[in-house]
Design a protein around this motif. Structure first.
Motif, PDB file in Angstrom:
ATOM      1  N   ALA A   1     -17.881   0.209   0.609  1.00  0.00           N
ATOM      2  CA  ALA A   1     -18.180   1.625   0.223  1.00  0.00           C
ATOM      3  C   ALA A   1     -16.946   2.200  -0.339  1.00  0.00           C
ATOM      4  N   ILE A   2     -15.621   1.827  -0.054  1.00  0.00           N
ATOM      5  CA  ILE A   2     -14.592   2.304  -0.825  1.00  0.00           C
ATOM      6  C   ILE A   2     -14.590   1.939  -2.097  1.00  0.00           C
ATOM      7  N   ALA A   3     -14.907   0.562  -2.544  1.00  0.00           N
ATOM      8  CA  ALA A   3     -14.714   0.123  -3.764  1.00  0.00           C
ATOM      9  C   ALA A   3     -15.865   0.597  -4.685  1.00  0.00           C
ATOM     10  N   LEU A   4     -17.070   1.019  -3.996  1.00  0.00           N
ATOM     11  CA  LEU A   4     -18.111   1.763  -4.933  1.00  0.00           C
ATOM     12  C   LEU A   4     -17.605   3.101  -5.295  1.00  0.00           C
TER      13      LEU A   4
ATOM     14  N   PHE B   1     -19.192   1.604 -15.434  1.00  0.00           N
ATOM     15  CA  PHE B   1     -19.453   2.185 -13.785  1.00  0.00           C
ATOM     16  C   PHE B   1     -20.809   1.651 -13.339  1.00  0.00           C
ATOM     17  N   LEU B   2     -21.742   1.844 -14.164  1.00  0.00           N
ATOM     18  CA  LEU B   2     -23.338   1.378 -13.728  1.00  0.00           C
ATOM     19  C   LEU B   2     -23.336  -0.004 -13.482  1.00  0.00           C
TER      20      LEU B   2
ATOM     21  N   ILE C   1     -21.874  -4.789  -7.400  1.00  0.00           N
ATOM     22  CA  ILE C   1     -21.455  -4.631  -6.061  1.00  0.00           C
ATOM     23  C   ILE C   1     -22.639  -4.518  -5.381  1.00  0.00           C
ATOM     24  N   GLY C   2     -23.569  -3.502  -5.581  1.00  0.00           N
ATOM     25  CA  GLY C   2     -24.611  -3.576  -4.651  1.00  0.00           C
ATOM     26  C   GLY C   2     -25.676  -4.567  -4.549  1.00  0.00           C
ATOM     27  N   ARG C   3     -25.602  -5.591  -5.516  1.00  0.00           N
ATOM     28  CA  ARG C   3     -26.109  -7.082  -5.407  1.00  0.00           C
ATOM     29  C   ARG C   3     -25.530  -7.933  -4.491  1.00  0.00           C
ATOM     30  N   PHE C   4     -24.132  -7.941  -4.727  1.00  0.00           N
ATOM     31  CA  PHE C   4     -23.234  -8.661  -3.736  1.00  0.00           C
ATOM     32  C   PHE C   4     -23.416  -8.381  -2.280  1.00  0.00           C
TER      33      PHE C   4
END
Length: 203
Positions: free
Chosen positions: A19-22, A57-58, A64-67
């Protein structure tokens, strides 16, 4: 029971880091606003003049969402953690925590060889760590316990995905701008693995 609680704490900690990375991914975009105000430029230029940063960004948000989704699926098979699992998980977290840095670089130096290799290499390292997690879960009965085992199809899907990231790094070394497009092959592994396994003779 204590082992199960420890496993849950590891998942919660991992989710917090993701969450922080996002959140960090969007910071370079928010920093554009004071620059526009100081230079008395219209707000629309925040988008029209910064599409590479928006693209990066996108792209990283989706990656990251997939990972994270893959990581969540892996830990559905975990009942307790081992030292090996803990180390592999922290290696995976390192790649996620680092990703905002190369993401900002590709926003400014999208087609440079170093930037492309650095970014795609980080994704490759993350995929390798995910595959290592799967191997540990499959092989260690203390980790998976009575959970449903990771299927062969899922395992090979992770392996093929890692191969795609490796191919993207190789392509980026030759043609930096094309390395990113290799990631489109990530849409293929699941179908390819199901087709190959479906053709294997039943035992």
């Amino acid at each position: 029971m204590e082992q199960k609680k420890s496993s849950e704490r590891l998942v919660f900690f991992t989710d917090a880091v993701v969450a922080i990375a996002l959140t960090l991914l969007v910071l370079p975009l928010t920093e554009l606003v004071p620059e526009l105000i100081a230079e008395h430029r219209p707000a629309l230029e925040a988008v029209t003049d910064n599409w590479p940063k928006i693209f990066s960004f996108l792209l990283s948000f989706v990656v990251i969402g997939r990972f994270w989704s893959v990581h969540h699926t892996i830990f559905e098979h975990v009942r307790s953690y081992s030292t090996a699992l803990l180390r592999a998980n922290f290696c995976w977290l390192l790649t996620i925590a680092v990703l905002p840095f190369p993401t900002e670089l590709i926003g400014a130096y999208q087609t440079e060889r170093f930037t492309a290799v650095f970014y795609l290499g980080t994704l490759l390292a993350s995929s390798v760590a995910s595959t290592a997690l799967v191997v540990i879960v499959r092989r260690d009965p203390q980790v998976h316990g009575d959970a449903e085992p990771v299927s062969d199809a899922a395992f090979w899907n992770y392996v093929v995905s890692t191969a795609v990231f490796a191919l993207a790094v190789v392509v980026a070394l030759i043609k930096p701008g094309f390395g990113y497009y290799v990631l489109l092959l990530l849409l293929v592994p699941g179908r390819l693995v199901r087709w190959v396994l479906g053709r294997r003779p039943a035992r």
